[in-house]
Scaffold this motif. Structure first.
Motif, mmCIF file in Angstrom:
data_model
loop_
_atom_site.group_PDB
_atom_site.id
_atom_site.type_symbol
_atom_site.label_atom_id
_atom_site.label_comp_id
_atom_site.label_asym_id
_atom_site.label_seq_id
_atom_site.Cartn_x
_atom_site.Cartn_y
_atom_site.Cartn_z
ATOM 1 N N HIS A 237 9.859 -27.829 26.258
ATOM 2 C CA HIS A 237 10.111 -28.949 27.177
ATOM 3 C C HIS A 237 10.669 -28.505 28.523
ATOM 4 O O HIS A 237 10.454 -29.182 29.524
ATOM 5 C CB HIS A 237 11.083 -29.953 26.533
ATOM 6 N N PHE A 238 11.422 -27.411 28.526
ATOM 7 C CA PHE A 238 12.051 -26.944 29.771
ATOM 8 C C PHE A 238 11.762 -25.460 29.940
ATOM 9 O O PHE A 238 11.940 -24.690 28.992
ATOM 10 C CB PHE A 238 13.558 -27.195 29.725
ATOM 11 N N ARG A 239 11.357 -25.091 31.144
ATOM 12 C CA ARG A 239 10.904 -23.731 31.387
ATOM 13 C C ARG A 239 11.957 -22.703 30.995
ATOM 14 O O ARG A 239 11.681 -21.693 30.370
ATOM 15 C CB ARG A 239 10.546 -23.577 32.868
ATOM 16 N N ASP A 240 13.209 -22.992 31.360
ATOM 17 C CA ASP A 240 14.291 -22.051 31.065
ATOM 18 C C ASP A 240 15.628 -22.798 31.132
ATOM 19 O O ASP A 240 15.650 -24.006 31.392
ATOM 20 C CB ASP A 240 14.266 -20.860 32.041
ATOM 21 N N LYS A 241 16.710 -22.083 30.912
ATOM 22 C CA LYS A 241 18.033 -22.713 30.891
ATOM 23 C C LYS A 241 18.332 -23.373 32.230
ATOM 24 O O LYS A 241 18.893 -24.471 32.279
ATOM 25 C CB LYS A 241 19.104 -21.660 30.554
ATOM 26 N N GLU A 242 17.955 -22.690 33.306
ATOM 27 C CA GLU A 242 18.205 -23.234 34.638
ATOM 28 C C GLU A 242 17.509 -24.590 34.811
ATOM 29 O O GLU A 242 18.104 -25.544 35.329
ATOM 30 C CB GLU A 242 17.717 -22.248 35.701
ATOM 31 N N SER A 243 16.272 -24.681 34.358
ATOM 32 C CA SER A 243 15.516 -25.932 34.490
ATOM 33 C C SER A 243 16.160 -27.046 33.665
ATOM 34 O O SER A 243 16.190 -28.212 34.080
ATOM 35 C CB SER A 243 14.071 -25.731 34.034
ATOM 36 N N LEU A 244 16.659 -26.675 32.510
ATOM 37 C CA LEU A 244 17.351 -27.634 31.651
ATOM 38 C C LEU A 244 18.607 -28.152 32.353
ATOM 39 O O LEU A 244 18.870 -29.361 32.395
ATOM 40 C CB LEU A 244 17.704 -26.927 30.336
ATOM 41 N N PHE A 245 19.355 -27.238 32.927
ATOM 42 C CA PHE A 245 20.576 -27.614 33.641
ATOM 43 C C PHE A 245 20.249 -28.522 34.827
ATOM 44 O O PHE A 245 20.903 -29.544 35.052
ATOM 45 C CB PHE A 245 21.303 -26.349 34.120
ATOM 46 N N LEU A 246 19.212 -28.159 35.571
ATOM 47 C CA LEU A 246 18.844 -28.947 36.748
ATOM 48 C C LEU A 246 18.318 -30.329 36.350
ATOM 49 O O LEU A 246 18.529 -31.306 37.075
ATOM 50 C CB LEU A 246 17.804 -28.197 37.585
ATOM 51 N N ALA A 247 17.679 -30.427 35.179
ATOM 52 C CA ALA A 247 17.217 -31.734 34.706
ATOM 53 C C ALA A 247 18.416 -32.646 34.448
ATOM 54 O O ALA A 247 18.375 -33.855 34.716
ATOM 55 C CB ALA A 247 16.378 -31.581 33.443
ATOM 56 N N LEU A 248 19.512 -32.071 33.941
ATOM 57 C CA LEU A 248 20.735 -32.857 33.713
ATOM 58 C C LEU A 248 21.344 -33.294 35.043
ATOM 59 O O LEU A 248 21.786 -34.439 35.192
ATOM 60 C CB LEU A 248 21.742 -32.034 32.911
ATOM 61 N N ALA A 249 21.358 -32.371 36.013
ATOM 62 C CA ALA A 249 21.879 -32.712 37.336
ATOM 63 C C ALA A 249 21.024 -33.829 37.949
ATOM 64 O O ALA A 249 21.539 -34.726 38.626
ATOM 65 C CB ALA A 249 21.888 -31.480 38.236
ATOM 66 N N GLU A 250 19.717 -33.776 37.696
ATOM 67 C CA GLU A 250 18.830 -34.806 38.218
ATOM 68 C C GLU A 250 19.121 -36.158 37.565
ATOM 69 O O GLU A 250 19.138 -37.194 38.235
ATOM 70 C CB GLU A 250 17.374 -34.409 37.993
#
Lengths: 191, 191
Positions: free
Chosen positions: A51-64
């Motif tokens: 679902h998420f490319r990497d940990k960073e993308s997961l974190f940024l999805a939460l920030a979004e």
């Protein structure tokens, strides 16, 4: 793709996001290892990174997600209300703290900063639009540019996030937010 | 102890502090290993920890230095001037960032928080005293408690520190600080 499958994917995505939020809040960005993310979400790394490319993308999805929710509150009640909500709940301090820990990364990694900025831009724009409507309605002071007022409110929000993330005493901040609110309003409206 | 020896100790202490500041700024609190502190100061771990009990004490001594210097500026020119100085130099962003990275520690470690608070108390008190003198001189708005105005200015400072530490664009913040300054002044003084 059958409908049920899309619903299933959406639910899975939500499950990952809520688990990851708790995990980042508890262990910080660095401390939220893939293993801990698996535990917190109840899913395998394969499922998570489908679902998420990497940990960073997961974190940024939460920030979004945060930016979305805050922008909704801003549109209805303004950015000071976002701050009042933060102050009232406080339980977001752990999560907010994990955002602060990324300050070095934001400062030194231009690509990460660009991805982050894209997300926070939504909140800036919502604040700006709200202030323009308030000016139209005659509620806003008219001697200062709306861009300056937007930056001012965002700066105070950053201060509040930092303050709460550091666990500093916040019992006396309600009248401070009243002052912030009155300083963007028309003088006559507060007199 | 002969006088020359005390001078030598003081100079050594300063040498450690300036090296450590660069080291924390570059690598962050966690990344500033004892080995890197040795390199940055040009001294052995034995010499470093003769002067400071541990890494935490060294870090807090730097925070105390900051508080001292800021309190001096506050006494003469006020806390908004401290913010203008931060904005003008910007080169403190790396060091400021290393402070932000400690937010989790501050939030979760009461003893560390107490030691930190002791140091930042100096800045709060200097700000409060300055505002009381300004009120006495008739320059300050008199409808809001000095304690609230102090917390307000400190909250904006925290926002600015966070903003700079994250490397966010700061070119448009000068008029924001003007607004902050005018919002604690007597309305008649800014009209």
């Amino acid at each position: 793709m059958p409908r049920v499958s899309q619903d299933h994917l959406d639910a899975r995505r939500q499950q990952i996001l809520s688990g990851a939020r708790v995990c980042f809040a508890r262990y910080g960005y660095e401390g939220a290892t893939v293993r801990r993310l698996e535990e917190a979400t109840g899913l395998s790394r394969g499922a998570i990174f489908h679902h998420f490319r990497d940990k960073e993308s997961l974190f940024l999805a939460l920030a979004e997600d945060d930016a979305h929710r805050m922008a909704d509150v801003v549109a209805r009640e303004g950015l000071v209300q976002v701050m009042r909500d933060l102050l009232a709940t406080k339980d977001g301090a752990d999560w907010l703290g994990s955002r602060l820990e990324l300050s070095r990364r934001l400062r030194t990694d231009p690509e990460f900063r660009a991805r982050w900025a894209e997300r926070s831009e939504r909140l800036t724009e919502a604040t700006r639009q709200r202030l323009l409507r308030q000016r139209e309605a005659g509620n806003l002071r008219d001697d200062i540019d709306v861009g300056v007022l937007t930056s001012y409110l965002e700066l105070v929000l950053e201060g509040l996030v930092s303050h709460l993330a550091m666990g500093l005493p916040a019992d006396d901040l309600e009248p401070v937010l009243d002052l912030v609110e009155s300083s963007v309003r028309r003088a006559t409206a507060t007199a």
